[in-house]
Design an enzyme around this catalytic site. Structure first.
Site, PDB file in Angstrom:
ATOM      1  N   GLY A 206     -91.121  12.036  66.893  1.00  0.00           N
ATOM      2  CA  GLY A 206     -90.383  11.634  68.250  1.00  0.00           C
ATOM      3  C   GLY A 206     -89.278  12.261  68.689  1.00  0.00           C
ATOM      4  O   GLY A 206     -88.793  13.262  67.947  1.00  0.00           O
ATOM      5  N   PRO A 207     -88.859  12.007  69.966  1.00  0.00           N
ATOM      6  CA  PRO A 207     -87.662  12.884  70.365  1.00  0.00           C
ATOM      7  C   PRO A 207     -86.320  12.744  69.573  1.00  0.00           C
ATOM      8  O   PRO A 207     -86.350  11.438  68.948  1.00  0.00           O
ATOM      9  CB  PRO A 207     -87.755  12.403  71.785  1.00  0.00           C
ATOM     10  CG  PRO A 207     -88.897  11.515  72.178  1.00  0.00           C
ATOM     11  CD  PRO A 207     -89.459  11.129  70.715  1.00  0.00           C
ATOM     12  N   GLY A 209     -82.834  11.321  68.606  1.00  0.00           N
ATOM     13  CA  GLY A 209     -82.129  10.033  69.082  1.00  0.00           C
ATOM     14  C   GLY A 209     -82.882   8.873  69.162  1.00  0.00           C
ATOM     15  O   GLY A 209     -82.485   7.744  69.540  1.00  0.00           O
ATOM     16  N   GLY A 211     -84.292   7.071  66.692  1.00  0.00           N
ATOM     17  CA  GLY A 211     -84.152   6.168  65.507  1.00  0.00           C
ATOM     18  C   GLY A 211     -84.987   6.419  64.416  1.00  0.00           C
ATOM     19  O   GLY A 211     -85.242   5.690  63.536  1.00  0.00           O
ATOM     20  N   THR A 213     -84.318   8.528  61.733  1.00  0.00           N
ATOM     21  CA  THR A 213     -83.529   8.448  60.478  1.00  0.00           C
ATOM     22  C   THR A 213     -82.986   7.092  60.287  1.00  0.00           C
ATOM     23  O   THR A 213     -83.164   6.404  58.960  1.00  0.00           O
ATOM     24  CB  THR A 213     -82.253   9.297  60.645  1.00  0.00           C
ATOM     25  OG1 THR A 213     -82.647  10.881  61.115  1.00  0.00           O
ATOM     26  CG2 THR A 213     -81.529   9.275  59.271  1.00  0.00           C
ATOM     27  N   HIS A 428     -76.004  15.736 101.593  1.00  0.00           N
ATOM     28  CA  HIS A 428     -77.075  16.262 100.781  1.00  0.00           C
ATOM     29  C   HIS A 428     -77.491  15.153 100.211  1.00  0.00           C
ATOM     30  O   HIS A 428     -78.768  14.766  99.966  1.00  0.00           O
ATOM     31  CB  HIS A 428     -76.350  17.237  99.753  1.00  0.00           C
ATOM     32  CG  HIS A 428     -77.225  17.681  98.587  1.00  0.00           C
ATOM     33  ND1 HIS A 428     -77.832  19.036  98.565  1.00  0.00           N
ATOM     34  CD2 HIS A 428     -77.752  17.050  97.542  1.00  0.00           C
ATOM     35  CE1 HIS A 428     -78.917  19.070  97.600  1.00  0.00           C
ATOM     36  NE2 HIS A 428     -78.688  17.902  96.811  1.00  0.00           N
ATOM     37  N   GLU A 429     -76.725  14.042  99.494  1.00  0.00           N
ATOM     38  CA  GLU A 429     -77.088  13.017  98.750  1.00  0.00           C
ATOM     39  C   GLU A 429     -77.819  12.027  99.507  1.00  0.00           C
ATOM     40  O   GLU A 429     -78.586  11.355  99.181  1.00  0.00           O
ATOM     41  CB  GLU A 429     -75.880  12.248  98.133  1.00  0.00           C
ATOM     42  CG  GLU A 429     -75.172  13.079  97.064  1.00  0.00           C
ATOM     43  CD  GLU A 429     -76.185  13.651  96.085  1.00  0.00           C
ATOM     44  OE1 GLU A 429     -77.233  13.099  95.739  1.00  0.00           O
ATOM     45  OE2 GLU A 429     -75.952  14.790  95.400  1.00  0.00           O
TER      46      GLU A 429
HETATM   47  P1  ADP Z   1     -83.273  10.454  65.187  1.00  0.00           P
HETATM   48  O1  ADP Z   1     -83.223  10.642  63.760  1.00  0.00           O
HETATM   49  O2  ADP Z   1     -84.561   9.862  65.480  1.00  0.00           O
HETATM   50  O3  ADP Z   1     -82.967  11.865  65.823  1.00  0.00           O
HETATM   51  P2  ADP Z   1     -81.328   8.772  64.610  1.00  0.00           P
HETATM   52  O4  ADP Z   1     -82.018   7.883  63.550  1.00  0.00           O
HETATM   53  O5  ADP Z   1     -80.381   9.625  64.069  1.00  0.00           O
HETATM   54  O6  ADP Z   1     -82.102   9.303  65.498  1.00  0.00           O
HETATM   55  O7  ADP Z   1     -80.546   7.624  65.643  1.00  0.00           O
HETATM   56  C1  ADP Z   1     -79.121   7.847  65.988  1.00  0.00           C
HETATM   57  C2  ADP Z   1     -78.599   6.708  66.209  1.00  0.00           C
HETATM   58  O8  ADP Z   1     -79.025   6.231  67.323  1.00  0.00           O
HETATM   59  C3  ADP Z   1     -78.637   5.413  65.191  1.00  0.00           C
HETATM   60  O9  ADP Z   1     -77.772   5.635  64.251  1.00  0.00           O
HETATM   61  C4  ADP Z   1     -78.632   4.303  65.875  1.00  0.00           C
HETATM   62  O10 ADP Z   1     -77.050   4.092  66.224  1.00  0.00           O
HETATM   63  C5  ADP Z   1     -78.908   4.606  67.514  1.00  0.00           C
HETATM   64  N1  ADP Z   1     -80.382   4.166  67.594  1.00  0.00           N
HETATM   65  C6  ADP Z   1     -81.385   4.904  67.643  1.00  0.00           C
HETATM   66  N2  ADP Z   1     -82.565   4.280  68.043  1.00  0.00           N
HETATM   67  C7  ADP Z   1     -82.416   3.084  67.601  1.00  0.00           C
HETATM   68  C8  ADP Z   1     -83.177   1.664  67.707  1.00  0.00           C
HETATM   69  N3  ADP Z   1     -84.411   1.934  67.950  1.00  0.00           N
HETATM   70  N4  ADP Z   1     -82.405   0.593  67.462  1.00  0.00           N
HETATM   71  C9  ADP Z   1     -81.228   0.666  67.157  1.00  0.00           C
HETATM   72  N5  ADP Z   1     -80.289   1.915  67.239  1.00  0.00           N
HETATM   73  C10 ADP Z   1     -81.103   3.120  67.610  1.00  0.00           C
HETATM   74 ZN    ZN Z   2     -79.582  17.295  95.087  1.00  0.00          ZN
HETATM   75 MG    MG Z   3     -82.723  12.223  62.472  1.00  0.00          MG
END
Ligand code: ADP
Ligand code: ZN
Ligand code: MG
Length: 610
Positions: A206-207, A209, A211, A213, A428-429
């Site tokens: 997945g992209p 951030g 979750g 990890t 513009h906006e």
């Molecule tokens: P990834 O490994 O997918 O890049 P992480 O697991 O490191 O992302 O997520 C980073 C932080 O974002 C987590 O520590 C948490 O605080 C927040 N976060 C991301 N996804 C979730 C989720 N589904 N629920 C709660 N917190 C999340």
């Molecule tokens: Zn614009």
């Molecule tokens: Mg990660």
């Protein structure tokens, strides 16, 4: 995962300890004359004291003479015999003191041996300490030459991470799949009875951030089995063969500790496709990957070793990794939907003090397309903003502003736009907003602002969908392109000239138009022919052409026509509402930020007037 680490002491600290130990040993166990402890006097003084018969004893050693006064038995002074004094013996005799050479201290065999052993022991100890420190400092570099192929995967036991599935909001499908793995590790009999075999590995994709990890940590928190966590980059070594040795060691440890979970984060660093041919292929990485493949085949799935891995670049992975028997379960961890975003906001909002009547749904809707990490950041920014404005709790406004902070950057307080620039940005906006509002099927405008942001945007128009959109039809896409074009169209219509302010709009609308033709099959000429492939689904989504050069030229032509048509449409819409454009732009110019309601009110008022 909280792992308590002692703060590192500087290297010099250990040197000092070593020196101190040596010093103390020397002083206590091998007492010799440490010249610093007794007083130095010059030779003349010594002779005077000698003549006055004040010297009770004297001992000579090379160029030094140690002596005492007041009938003492141990020397308390010393002096350098600066020149060879032939009369020294006579003088000593004349004074009547005891004299001789420096007494050998009780040099029993025992003490000699003891002293040697002690000194050696001290050296070995210091050496070991130093080497250990050095190894830590150099991390996976040189230091590992000394601990060849030891994986430094951290081992976590259930109680240690403290993160549970409830800490992960949204991502229900992913949680469900991982829950099953946890369950298997807890009662394998249930599965074995029926003959079910757990997948050996699950790959979280997945992209960034979203979750991934975090989910793995939650698995560690839920499963009461050892959890090995290592990042792909930790396998990357300076020397060929070392990464492979680390993999071997990791799996050996895992086998010993089964049932257990091994988590390899950012597996794309070692799992990239092995390319055939070409000089200077990355031998080390390939060996590491080969070893990983071998190990994954090698162990017995029923033993209870489950391998989790995470990546945001699944398309770069070697196909061998993905075939059944290895990472055969793929767990998508996508960007959260509306409900997911709301849940994630709520999970993170538990950590901050909130005022009453917070509308999380509105925030979640406004924050379309954000990842979990960004949502967590929104909550934190809101809390920071509350502190900045001297409040003890977070209010709705903090959250609203922090969405913009996270998506567009901070307000640029000291960016001073000239009046003329401000006017252009206003038109513009409003151009964007008007085109959006005048078309059916485009998301309602919720906010328009001309306050510059640190991201470089001079202003922006926020549109919020009522609900998550999973499908977009051709008309909606075209409307979107026209909305992007609206800004530039307004500039041209009113000022007769254009500015650089539309650069981002141009980029976005071109991307969209190109995708319509090359990927969504929305042109008569090419129909459903795939002309582009996406390389990096989760990381920017850049594409590469998959067609002949002539086709590419034809595609460019098509894109150009599509963009021109939509620009013309936007222009016509604005021309038809020129009066409102002026009115709204003036209003925005004065207020700098207006809400969607204000915008709609003015728009509808003037419509009735006509
Ligand atoms: P990834 O490994 O997918 O890049 P992480 O697991 O490191 O992302 O997520 C980073 C932080 O974002 C987590 O520590 C948490 O605080 C927040 N976060 C991301 N996804 C979730 C989720 N589904 N629920 C709660 N917190 C999340
Ligand atoms: Zn614009
Ligand atoms: Mg990660």
């Amino acid at each position: 995962m909280q792992q308590m680490k002692k703060p590192k002491k500087p290297l010099i600290f250990y040197y000092c300890i070593g020196l101190l130990i040596m010093f103390v040993l020397n002083a206590v166990v091998f007492p010799q004359y440490i010249r610093g402890q007794i007083e130095e006097v010059d030779y003349g003084t010594f002779l005077t004291m000698l003549e006055e018969k004040n010297v009770s004893m004297a001992q000579m050693e090379k160029d030094y003479i140690y002596f005492a006064d007041n009938n003492e038995e141990e020397p308390s002074y010393y002096s350098t015999v600066a020149f060879n004094d032939p009369e020294l013996v006579d003088r000593l005799k004349a004074s009547g003191c005891k004299f001789g050479k420096v007494k050998e201290k009780e040099t029993s065999v025992f003490s000699t041996v003891f002293s040697i052993i002690l000194q050696v022991a001290v050296f070995v100890l210091i050496g070991q300490l130093l080497s250990r420190i050095l190894m830590k400092r150099m991390g996976s570099g040189m230091g590992n030459a000394m601990s060849f192929g030891k994986s430094n995967a951290k081992i976590y036991v259930a109680s240690e991470t403290g993160i549970k599935f409830t800490d992960v909001a949204g991502e229900d499908e992913a949680k469900e799949q991982l829950q099953e793995i946890v369950d298997f590790l807890h009662n394998p009999e249930k599965y074995q009875e029926i003959g079910a075999v757990m997948p050996k590995g699950a790959l979280l994709v997945g992209p960034p951030g979203t979750g991934k990890t975090l989910l793995a940590k939650a698995v560690a928190g839920e499963a009461e089995v050892p959890f090995f966590s290592i990042s792909g980059s930790e396998f990357v070594e300076m020397f060929v063969g070392m990464g492979a040795a680390k993999v071997r060691d990791l799996f050996k440890q895992a086998n010993d500790k089964a049932p257990c979970i091994v988590f390899i984060d950012e597996i794309d660093t070692i799992g990239k496709k092995r390319d055939s041919g070409g000089v200077g292929g990355n031998d080390e990485r390939e060996q590491t990957l080969n070893q990983l493949l071998t190990e994954m085949d090698g162990f017995d799935g029923s033993k209870g070793v489950v391998i989790l891995a995470a990546t945001n670049r699944p398309e770069t992975l070697d196909p061998a990794l993905l075939r059944p028997g290895r990472f055969d379960r793929r767990v998508p961890v996508e960007l959260p939907d509306l409900a997911g975003r709301e849940d994630i906001l709520k999970v993170h909002a538990k950590k901050v003090k909130l005022g009453d009547s917070i509308d999380f749904n509105a925030i979640a809707r406004a924050a379309a397309g954000t990842s979990g990490a960004e949502l967590a950041n929104i909550i934190n920014e809101a809390a920071l903003r509350a502190v900045r404005s001297g409040r003890a709790y977070v209010v709705q406004e903090d959250l609203e502003e922090s969405i913009e902070v996270v998506l567009a950057g901070y307000q640029k307080k000291n960016a001073i736009l000239s009046d003329k620039e401000k006017l252009i940005v206003s038109y513009h906006e409003i151009g964007h907003a008007l085109v959006a509002a005048l078309q059916t099927n485009s998301a309602p405008v919720t906010k328009i602002t001309i306050i510059p942001r640190t991201s470089g945007a001079l202003g922006y128009t926020m549109q919020v969908e009522e609900r998550d959109q999973h499908l977009m039809n051709q008309e909606e896409l075209e409307n979107k392109i026209a909305t992007y074009a609206g800004g530039r169209a307004a500039e041209e219509l009113i000022f007769g000239s254009v500015t650089t302010g539309a650069s981002n709009d141009i980029e976005q609308m071109t991307k969209l138009a190109r995708a319509m033709i090359t990927r969504y099959g929305m042109s008569d000429e090419f129909g459903m022919m795939a002309l582009e492939t996406v390389n990096n689904q989760y990381m920017g989504g850049d594409t590469s052409l998959a067609c002949a050069a002539e086709t590419a030229a034809a595609v460019d032509e098509k894109v150009k026509v599509l963009l021109k048509t939509q620009y013309k449409k936007a222009m016509e819409l604005l021309q038809g509402q020129k009066q409102k454009l002026h009115e709204l732009a003036k209003y925005l110019y004065e207020k700098e930020t207006i809400t969607g309601e204000e915008f709609m009110k003015i728009l509808q008022e003037s419509a009735e007037d006509r």
